[in-house]
Design an enzyme around this catalytic site. Structure first.
Site: not given
Length: 230
Positions: A47, A63, A67, A116
């Site tokens: 997020g 997001e 990510e 990660e």
């Protein structure tokens, strides 16, 4: 025209809880390891902050892709979390979304402020950053409630599956065993499945029939709802 606001405005973020089913039909959650402060090096839900030129859903999808690499998923709004101390940086309100995907179809790649990205079984969730453990528990509760009034499986299972695989999915989500006879009677009575006329291949046990969802009836049940109490 420029406006001057008389009151301070809290920061706005989005968080994405993504449930996925692996090849062994274990239900997992996508987490990222934060690469920035606060909570640097700690696992969290993907997020980030909402930009001024995007909607909440656009921010959540952006997001999630930035990510984790996950994209082209259907997100459903879960809940808004606004406890005063949930973010040590500032007064921050987050709008949480959740999604169901078949994780085999998604390529995971961490980027931006995520060090990660990985899938975690629900039974081994670590301590998460911010109030993300609370957000995750809210999503799990919603999923367990939703499974009783909407069909579940089209987004998670492979295109062709056995009744045992479908039952295992329901047992995993509900976190309890289900009577095999009652489950099959209930699920088949909904006229939701199509017998593909094929069976499992290369299995040590007796090959089971393979089914697939009737997309039209599945969508209709999602709209109209049903009672799936067993």
């Amino acid at each position: 025209m420029t406006y001057n606001y008389n009151y301070p405005r809290p920061a706005l973020t989005v968080d994405c809880i993504v449930f996925g089913l692996d090849a062994e039909l274990d239900l997992k959650i996508m987490l990222i390891k934060r690469d920035i402060s606060p909570f640097q090096g700690q696992w969290a839900i993907p997020g980030g902050f909402v930009r001024m030129d995007e909607t909440l859903e656009q921010a959540a999808l952006r997001e999630l892709q930035e990510e984790t690499g996950i994209q082209d998923v259907y997100l459903e709004q879960l809940y808004t979390f606004g406890d005063l101390g949930r973010d040590p940086r500032d007064r921050t309100v987050t709008v949480a979304y959740y999604a169901l995907i078949n994780l085999v179809d998604q390529k995971i790649q961490a980027a931006t402020d995520a060090r990660e990205a990985d899938w975690f079984p629900l039974s081994t969730i670590p301590q998460l950053a911010f109030d993300h453990n609370q957000i995750l528990q809210t999503a799990i509760t919603r999923l367990r409630s939703k499974i009783r009034y909407e069909p579940l499986g089209f987004e998670l299972l492979p295109k062709k599956f056995t009744l045992s695989q479908l039952q295992k999915l329901y047992e995993t989500v509900l976190d309890r065993p289900l009577d095999k006879r009652n489950f099959r009677k209930k699920i088949l009575s909904m006229d939701l499945l199509i017998d593909t006329g094929t069976v499992e291949q290369n299995v040590a046990h007796r090959a089971a029939k393979l089914y697939q969802f009737d997309e039209n009836k599945y969508s209709q049940l999602k709209r109209n709802g049903f009672n799936f109490e067993i």
